[in-house]
Every structure is written in structure tokens, then in C-alpha cells.
Design a protein around this motif. Structure first.
Motif, PDB file in Angstrom:
ATOM      1  N   TYR A 139      46.129  41.002  37.262  1.00 27.59           N
ATOM      2  CA  TYR A 139      47.046  41.517  36.241  1.00 27.59           C
ATOM      3  C   TYR A 139      48.471  41.009  36.449  1.00 27.59           C
ATOM      4  O   TYR A 139      49.185  40.720  35.473  1.00 27.59           O
ATOM      5  CB  TYR A 139      47.029  43.036  36.238  1.00 27.59           C
ATOM      6  N   GLU A 165      35.810  40.347  32.478  1.00 27.72           N
ATOM      7  CA  GLU A 165      37.248  40.561  32.348  1.00 27.72           C
ATOM      8  C   GLU A 165      38.055  39.324  32.709  1.00 27.72           C
ATOM      9  O   GLU A 165      38.926  38.892  31.946  1.00 27.72           O
ATOM     10  CB  GLU A 165      37.668  41.752  33.221  1.00 27.72           C
ATOM     11  N   PHE A 218      33.712  42.616  36.368  1.00 29.39           N
ATOM     12  CA  PHE A 218      35.127  42.251  36.409  1.00 29.39           C
ATOM     13  C   PHE A 218      35.306  40.733  36.352  1.00 29.39           C
ATOM     14  O   PHE A 218      36.095  40.217  35.541  1.00 29.39           O
ATOM     15  CB  PHE A 218      35.775  42.803  37.676  1.00 29.39           C
ATOM     16  N   ARG A 263      42.000  43.068  41.296  1.00 32.97           N
ATOM     17  CA  ARG A 263      42.521  43.548  40.015  1.00 32.97           C
ATOM     18  C   ARG A 263      44.050  43.508  39.952  1.00 32.97           C
ATOM     19  O   ARG A 263      44.626  42.996  38.972  1.00 32.97           O
ATOM     20  CB  ARG A 263      41.991  44.963  39.747  1.00 32.97           C
ATOM     21  N   LEU A 284      38.107  45.008  45.136  1.00 31.48           N
ATOM     22  CA  LEU A 284      38.336  44.922  43.696  1.00 31.48           C
ATOM     23  C   LEU A 284      39.604  45.670  43.304  1.00 31.48           C
ATOM     24  O   LEU A 284      40.464  45.137  42.595  1.00 31.48           O
ATOM     25  CB  LEU A 284      37.122  45.507  42.956  1.00 31.48           C
ATOM     26  N   GLU A 285      39.721  46.900  43.781  1.00 24.47           N
ATOM     27  CA  GLU A 285      40.861  47.733  43.388  1.00 24.47           C
ATOM     28  C   GLU A 285      42.136  47.397  44.154  1.00 24.47           C
ATOM     29  O   GLU A 285      43.231  47.418  43.588  1.00 24.47           O
ATOM     30  CB  GLU A 285      40.527  49.218  43.605  1.00 24.47           C
TER      31      GLU A 285
END
Length: 384
Positions: A322, A294, A290, A318, A313-314
Motif C-alpha cells: 500500500y 489484490e 492477496f 500488505r 502478510l499483515e
């Protein structure tokens, strides 16, 4: 009879009492003939009616006391506990944890143990708290003899209780040959009393290792970049002691390959965050994919900020990535914040900086961000 015996015991065991241990023995010997064994001793019923255990607890405990044929010794133990200050609830909890305590000899074991501890300044309330842990060490005079040293080492009764819950077996280690040399060596390494106390609580096995092994671990700790006297020395040493040489070497190699780090960079990262050595390979791999693939971060950037590997992370990284990327793509940010600045702030600060100010320009952003935090990234936040 219990009340008379417990009152006498309380006086005999008082730190200010002039009675030596042999006076306790005479008292117990004189009292022994007053206890007449019942023709048939029902252990389970005794545990319920006299010790306060539930029927289920008594059934379990009685299996360990099937050899008892008389209440004589249990009665003496209960009177002793009452004299030390145990309540009925304390007694029930202790016997449920350690039924064999009822078989201990008051004159040969329990009374000398309490006498020794009170002579070191421990109150009956503190002793009762230690005994209530239900540890067999309190039936061992040799193990208890080490207790005052650990009280001094750990700095408080609270720490000692926590220590006994986690690692009472350390009390049986040789103070002179093992524990004290290790403590002295750690002090030479720059650890203060507070650091040693914390290390003893978190990594007690380190203190009962062969002193030569501890010295080797210190050398390995320094090889990882945590030098003696540094802030991270204790944390890296803890990781080294827990994992062992082979696992440390293998994990260091994995970190280098996964995050594309040089030897110097992996040393920088590990010395700042030794906990990463205990993280699973899958967790590290997913964060590498990630952050590097990413987000586009440079390996050196991550090495200098290893805390990035600790954030969810989730649930954190993330969604925030975003949301901020959406703001950038739509020209809604005046400044371009660093990725670490975005991730490290609290949720409240993040909302105040990046979500609430854009309610009118991006009315769906708050809802989309909340959805992303639940693990589902809306199409509006996705960019090729």
C-alpha cells in the motif's frame, strides 16, 4: 566415607587407570559392609538432606522410590557420581529428573558404562554432561554402546547433547541393520557428513525407519524436483519424511489449485521452499488471494519466488504494498520496482528507499505506514 569412596572411584574410572572393571566390583564389594542401613529409612528426608532436592521435588520423587528400605545403594550411586565429577547441583538436577537413577547398580551398570565411554575417548566432564540429562538410556549398557557411533556421526559433543535431548530413543535402534544402512544410502544420494548430521538432528526418526522406506522417500523427493546432490535435496527429504506420502500428495494438489500452478510450477516452488508443504491451508489461501487477486501477480512469478509465502502478510507485505502503491499513484517514484524487490529488503532499507525520501511530498506517509504495520490500513493508503 563418601569422599574416600569417590576418590577411589575417580582413580578406578580414569582412562589411564590400570584397574579393569572387576577391580571396581571388588572395591564396591569390599566397601558394602561399611554401609549400615538405618532401622527406618525416610526417603523424602534423604532426598532433601543428602541429594539437595527441594521439599517439593523430594515429595514428588519419593513416590517413585517408596520401595527403598536403605540408603546403601543411593549412597553408592552418589559416591560414584562424585567420583565422575558431579557437583551437588548436578546431583540434585539429575535425581529430580530421574529418581530411579539412585537404584542403578554401580558395579553392574554405571561403572561399566563409564568405563566403556572413557575407553572411546570421552572425558569425565562430557560423560557427566550426558548423564545429567536424566535419560534412562544411561542405565542401559546396550544403548550406551551405540553412543560413540553417534558422536562420530554428529561431529561434536554439543550436537550429541542436542540429539540426546530430542531423540534419545534412536540409541536403541540397531546400528548394523537400520541406522548404518540408512546413513550409507544417504551418502550415496550425495549428502555429506555435515548434511547427514543436520538431518539426524532435525529428523532423527528418518534414521530408524526401515531402509526400504527411506529409499521410497528419496524417490518421492526426486519426483518433487529435488534431485540427489542438489542444494534442496535434504530439505525436501525432511518434509517428505515428516508429512508422509498421502499428506504430500494432498498438499501438492491443494497448492496447484490455490495458486493456479502447473505440475512443473508446483515442483519448482516446492523444491525451492519445501517448508510450504507444512504450512496451513488457511495461510496459503490468504496469501494466494492477496498476491494474485489484490497485488495482481502471475502464478508463475510466485512459483519462481516462493519466499513470498514466508513473509508476514499483515506486518510486512500488505503495508509495503500500500505504501509503494501510494507513491506510484502520486507520481513520487522514478522507477517501478518489482513486488519481490519491495518485500524482500529489510525494514531499514525499505524505510530508507521508500519512506524517508518523501517526508516533504508525503508528510503523513511514515505515520500511515506505521499504522498499516499494526494492522490498520489508513484511508490515505487505500485506492480503488
Amino acid at each position: 566415607m563418601f569422599r574416600l569412596r569417590s576418590t577411589m572411584l575417580s582413580r578406578l574410572l580414569s582412562p589411564s587407570s590400570a584397574f579393569p572393571v572387576f577391580s571396581i566390583q571388588r572395591f564396591l564389594s569390599a566397601e558394602a559392609p561399611l554401609i549400615t542401613p538405618k532401622p527406618s529409612f525416610a526417603v523424602e528426608d534423604y532426598l532433601v538432606t543428602t541429594c539437595g532436592l527441594t521439599r517439593a521435588q523430594a515429595l514428588k520423587a519419593s513416590a517413585k522410590l517408596s520401595h527403598l528400605k536403605s540408603p546403601a545403594n543411593p549412597d553408592a550411586v552418589l559416591a560414584f557420581l562424585d567420583g565422575v565429577g558431579f557437583s551437588s547441583a548436578d546431583v540434585a538436577a539429575l535425581v529430580a529428573k530421574d529418581p530411579h537413577f539412585l537404584c542403578a547398580s554401580v558395579e553392574r551398570t554405571l561403572a561399566p558404562v563409564v568405563f566403556r565411554l572413557t575407553s572411546h575417548g570421552l572425558s569425565h566432564a562430557e560423560i557427566a554432561r550426558f548423564v545429567s540429562l536424566g535419560l534412562s538410556i544411561f542405565r542401559s549398557r546396550s544403548a550406551v554402546s551405540n553412543l560413540p557411533y553417534y558422536l562420530s556421526l554428529l561431529g561434536s559433543t554439543e550436537n550429541l547433547v542436542l540429539f540426546l535431548k530430542r531423540s534419545s530413543s534412536l540409541l536403541g535402534s540397531s546400528l548394523e541393520k537400520v541406522v548404518k544402512p540408512n546413513v550409507a544410502f544417504l551418502r550415496e544420494c550425495g549428502l555429506g557428513d555435515c548434511d547427514i548430521s543436520k538431518l539426524c538432528l532435525s529428523s532423527p526418526w528418518l534414521f530408524k525407519m526401515n531402509p526400504e522406506r527411506v529409499q521410497a522417500m528419496v524417490e518421492r523427493t526426486q519426483e518433487l524436483g529435488a534431485h540427489r546432490g542438489s542444494v534442496m535435496f535434504r530439505h525436501v527429504l525432511k518434509a517428505v519424511a515428516f508429512l508422509g506420502e498421502e499428506k504430500i500428495t494432498a498438499k501438492m494438489e491443494y497448492l496447484k489449485n490455490t495458486f493456479r500452478w502447473s505440475d512443473a510450477e508446483v515442483g519448482t516452488a516446492v523444491s525451492a521452499l519445501p517448508a510450504m508443504l507444512a504450512r496451513s491451508k488457511d495461510m496459503l489461501r490468504r496469501r494466494s488471494e492477496f498476491l494474485i487477486s489484490e497485488v495482481g501477480l502471475e502464478p508463475a512469478y510466485i512459483a519462481r519466488r516462493p519466499a513470498l509465502l514466508t513473509y508476514s502478510l499483515e506486518g510486512r507485505q500488505r503495508p509495503r504494498f500500500y505504501a509503494v502503491k501510494f507513491l506510484k499513484e502520486n507520481g513520487l517514484l522514478k522507477r517501478d520496482p518489482s513486488y519481490y524487490a519491495i518485500v524482500k529488503v529489510t525494514e531499514k532499507v525499505f524505510m530508507e528507499r521508500y519512506i524517508f525520501p518523501h517526508k516533504e511530498a508525503a508528510p503523513h506517509l511514515a505515520e500511515d505506514y506505521a499504522t498499516a504495520c499494526r494492522g490498520e490500513v489508513p484511508a490515505r493508503l487505500m485506492f480503488a
